[in-house]
Design an enzyme around this catalytic site. Structure first.
Site, PDB file in Angstrom:
ATOM      1  N   CYS A  12      -5.637  10.117   7.943  1.00  0.00           N
ATOM      2  CA  CYS A  12      -4.512   9.730   7.222  1.00  0.00           C
ATOM      3  C   CYS A  12      -3.678   9.873   8.106  1.00  0.00           C
ATOM      4  O   CYS A  12      -3.183  11.143   8.622  1.00  0.00           O
ATOM      5  CB  CYS A  12      -5.407  10.374   5.924  1.00  0.00           C
ATOM      6  SG  CYS A  12      -3.710  10.684   4.854  1.00  0.00           S
ATOM      7  N   LYS A  39     -16.643  11.934  -1.934  1.00  0.00           N
ATOM      8  CA  LYS A  39     -15.340  12.831  -1.889  1.00  0.00           C
ATOM      9  C   LYS A  39     -16.053  14.331  -3.105  1.00  0.00           C
ATOM     10  O   LYS A  39     -16.844  13.811  -3.755  1.00  0.00           O
ATOM     11  CB  LYS A  39     -13.763  12.960  -2.738  1.00  0.00           C
ATOM     12  CG  LYS A  39     -13.192  11.554  -2.121  1.00  0.00           C
ATOM     13  CD  LYS A  39     -12.144  10.932  -3.257  1.00  0.00           C
ATOM     14  CE  LYS A  39     -11.885   9.645  -2.880  1.00  0.00           C
ATOM     15  NZ  LYS A  39     -10.347   8.886  -3.439  1.00  0.00           N
ATOM     16  N   VAL A  52      -5.557  12.496   0.090  1.00  0.00           N
ATOM     17  CA  VAL A  52      -4.745  13.652   0.963  1.00  0.00           C
ATOM     18  C   VAL A  52      -3.730  13.223   1.381  1.00  0.00           C
ATOM     19  O   VAL A  52      -3.074  12.873   0.972  1.00  0.00           O
ATOM     20  CB  VAL A  52      -5.849  13.498   2.231  1.00  0.00           C
ATOM     21  CG1 VAL A  52      -6.899  14.495   1.390  1.00  0.00           C
ATOM     22  CG2 VAL A  52      -6.476  12.923   2.900  1.00  0.00           C
ATOM     23  N   SER A  65       2.648  14.294   0.440  1.00  0.00           N
ATOM     24  CA  SER A  65       2.795  14.481   1.500  1.00  0.00           C
ATOM     25  C   SER A  65       4.570  14.826   1.741  1.00  0.00           C
ATOM     26  O   SER A  65       4.592  15.832   2.481  1.00  0.00           O
ATOM     27  CB  SER A  65       2.919  13.598   2.783  1.00  0.00           C
ATOM     28  OG  SER A  65       3.191  12.597   2.417  1.00  0.00           O
TER      29      SER A  65
END
Length: 229
Positions: A12, A39, A52, A65
């Site tokens: 990611c 997951k 994520v 993020s």
């Protein structure tokens, strides 16, 4: 300070942003990797969007993020965003450009045929061309590393993989962007944001795609050394 845990996935790029910022600030943290195809229940309970990164801050959980990076910048020195509010907003806007390029990259490696691949390539090219007149060098605003740099390190890391498949010419003639890419690749925090086997993991991911790029990657892997892709 509360204990920090970064919930991650090996590939990611948004996780990598947070990892770079944590590293730049010298903040101790734990890293937990999950398989997004399977997951775990505890992750589903914690992540409202099912994505994520997550940052566990003691008993609290942050997601997205950009939010994570901004929180870290407000709570840990050194500051990576500019102090001036207008300049800080400008940096946040360019981080969003990085996110847009990541969306185009996802479309690039998922493109079903050559026409769609070329269209995604052109979309990426158009955005990085705009950066050519903005990047100061060696980093986004000169010598000072910023969160914009943390956002673009993972973007350029994809190009390393694409370059092993074929010459797509995405950065041709863009000297400032090319130098920026090279500088970010050398930055220790950017290098440490992924595991040592990241290149192999990414290439395996690309070759497994039912897409035009996936087919080219499989062909390149099967071709004799020196053969054209």
């Amino acid at each position: 300070m509360p204990r920090l845990e970064l919930v991650s996935h090996h590939l990611c790029p948004y996780v990598q942003r947070a990892a770079v910022v944590l590293d730049e600030k010298g903040v101790a943290f734990e890293r937990t990797y999950i398989d997004l195809a399977r997951k775990p229940d505890w992750f589903r309970d914690l992540s409202p969007l099912g994505k994520v990164p997550l940052l566990r801050v003691g008993g609290e959980v942050l997601f997205e993020s950009a939010v994570i990076c901004d929180y870290l910048d407000e709570t840990h020195a050194p500051r990576l965003h500019p102090d001036d509010p207008l300049e800080r907003a400008r940096h946040r806007a360019w981080v969003e450009v990085g996110s847009s390029i990541l969306a185009d990259i996802a479309g690039f490696y998922a493109a079903p045929d050559a026409t769609a691949l070329d269209a995604r390539r052109d979309a990426i090219r158009a955005k990085v061309e705009r950066l050519e007149g903005v990047v100061a060098g060696p980093y986004f605003v000169g010598e000072r590393f910023s969160i914009v740099d943390a956002a673009f390190g993972p973007v350029f890391r994809y190009f390393d993989a694409f370059d092993t498949i074929a010459d797509f010419g995405i950065l041709d003639g863009l000297e400032r962007v090319g130098a920026w890419r090279a500088g970010l690749a050398r930055r220790p925090s950017v290098r440490r944001a992924v595991t040592e086997d990241y290149p192999e993991r990414l290439m395996a991911f690309l070759r497994a795609r039912d897409s035009h790029l996936g087919a080219r990657a499989r062909h390149k892997a099967a071709a004799p050394a020196g053969a054209r892709p």
